[in-house]
Write a protein that holds these residues in place. Structure first.
Motif, PDB file in Angstrom:
ATOM      1  N   THR A  41       1.046  -1.008   0.386  1.00 30.77           N
ATOM      2  CA  THR A  41       0.100   0.161  -0.290  1.00 30.77           C
ATOM      3  C   THR A  41       1.013   1.171  -0.109  1.00 30.77           C
ATOM      4  N   THR A  42       0.170   2.180   0.105  1.00 33.03           N
ATOM      5  CA  THR A  42       0.919   3.487  -0.001  1.00 33.03           C
ATOM      6  C   THR A  42       1.793   3.983   0.976  1.00 33.03           C
ATOM      7  N   GLY A  43       1.231   3.313   2.732  1.00 31.47           N
ATOM      8  CA  GLY A  43       1.277   3.325   3.360  1.00 31.47           C
ATOM      9  C   GLY A  43       2.670   1.775   4.187  1.00 31.47           C
ATOM     10  N   GLY A  44       3.451   1.465   3.195  1.00 31.94           N
ATOM     11  CA  GLY A  44       3.995   0.901   3.546  1.00 31.94           C
ATOM     12  C   GLY A  44       3.622  -1.042   3.987  1.00 31.94           C
ATOM     13  N   SER A  45       2.837  -1.005   3.841  1.00 28.94           N
ATOM     14  CA  SER A  45       1.544  -2.569   4.593  1.00 28.94           C
ATOM     15  C   SER A  45       1.931  -3.598   3.233  1.00 28.94           C
ATOM     16  N   THR A  46       2.321  -4.476   3.907  1.00 31.36           N
ATOM     17  CA  THR A  46       2.362  -5.301   2.367  1.00 31.36           C
ATOM     18  C   THR A  46       1.993  -6.990   2.298  1.00 31.36           C
ATOM     19  N   ASN A  47       1.607  -7.230   1.465  1.00 25.66           N
ATOM     20  CA  ASN A  47       1.439  -8.861   1.276  1.00 25.66           C
ATOM     21  C   ASN A  47       1.762  -9.901   0.531  1.00 25.66           C
ATOM     22  N   TYR A  48       1.764 -11.311   0.942  1.00 27.17           N
ATOM     23  CA  TYR A  48       2.653 -11.904  -0.202  1.00 27.17           C
ATOM     24  C   TYR A  48       2.258 -13.577  -0.235  1.00 27.17           C
ATOM     25  N   ALA A  49       2.278 -13.757  -1.387  1.00 30.17           N
ATOM     26  CA  ALA A  49       1.954 -15.541  -1.491  1.00 30.17           C
ATOM     27  C   ALA A  49       2.574 -16.183  -0.360  1.00 30.17           C
ATOM     28  N   ASP A  50       2.370 -17.163  -0.459  1.00 27.10           N
ATOM     29  CA  ASP A  50       2.651 -17.817   0.901  1.00 27.10           C
ATOM     30  C   ASP A  50       4.137 -18.673  -0.418  1.00 27.10           C
ATOM     31  N   SER A  51       4.146 -19.701  -0.984  1.00 29.60           N
ATOM     32  CA  SER A  51       5.244 -19.702  -1.713  1.00 29.60           C
ATOM     33  C   SER A  51       5.897 -18.292  -1.722  1.00 29.60           C
ATOM     34  N   VAL A  52       6.554 -17.255  -1.359  1.00 31.22           N
ATOM     35  CA  VAL A  52       7.248 -16.489  -1.404  1.00 31.22           C
ATOM     36  C   VAL A  52       7.821 -15.787  -0.571  1.00 31.22           C
ATOM     37  N   LYS A  53       6.841 -15.653   0.861  1.00 25.70           N
ATOM     38  CA  LYS A  53       7.187 -15.841   2.357  1.00 25.70           C
ATOM     39  C   LYS A  53       8.417 -15.690   2.827  1.00 25.70           C
ATOM     40  N   GLY A  54       9.386 -14.589   2.588  1.00 23.43           N
ATOM     41  CA  GLY A  54      10.845 -15.293   3.364  1.00 23.43           C
ATOM     42  C   GLY A  54      11.783 -15.287   2.338  1.00 23.43           C
ATOM     43  N   ARG A  55      10.897 -14.699   1.522  1.00 21.68           N
ATOM     44  CA  ARG A  55      11.867 -15.264   0.485  1.00 21.68           C
ATOM     45  C   ARG A  55      12.086 -13.434  -0.212  1.00 21.68           C
ATOM     46  N   PHE A  56      10.844 -13.476  -0.599  1.00 21.12           N
ATOM     47  CA  PHE A  56      10.796 -12.075  -1.181  1.00 21.12           C
ATOM     48  C   PHE A  56      10.232 -10.548  -0.490  1.00 21.12           C
TER      49      PHE A  56
END
Length: 121
Positions: A52-67
């Protein structure tokens, strides 16, 4: 007119890293969420990460911890740092952004042209 231009794709060995960039240009008033999607041959396009504009992020489970996704609001640019890459990360990666342009109150979502990421030994 708005353009999203991606860069940083390429060929990398398993375990390696790449950093993708996507810069938005044009008659931009504001940018809402920005994100990265990918599409492998024969599969549907899927969300990798968004921010988001404020910096909140969301990741696919397959890339969490790597991307890691980040953005520079002053440069209208979003980045995707990809570490510990796997062959299954091979795909065309697309940038997406919700942008409001001058002379309109509406937000429209734009896509970049895509950049190929190939993970192979």
């Amino acid at each position: 007119q708005v353009q999203l231009v991606e860069s940083g794709g390429g060929l990398v060995q398993p375990g390696g890293s790449l950093r993708l960039s996507c810069a938005a240009s044009g008659n931009i008033v504001s940018i809402n969420a920005m994100g990265w999607y990918r599409q492998a041959p024969g599969l549907e396009r899927e969300l990798v990460a968004d921010i988001t504009t404020g910096g909140s992020t969301n990741y696919a489970d397959s890339v969490k911890g790597r991307f890691t996704i980040s953005r520079d609001n002053a440069k209208n640019t979003v980045y995707l740092q990809m570490n510990s890459l796997k062959p299954e990360d091979t795909a065309v990666y697309y940038c997406n952004a919700g942008i409001r342009t001058a002379f309109t109150i509406f937000v429209r979502y734009y896509w970049g042209q895509g950049t190929q990421v190939t993970v192979s030994s």
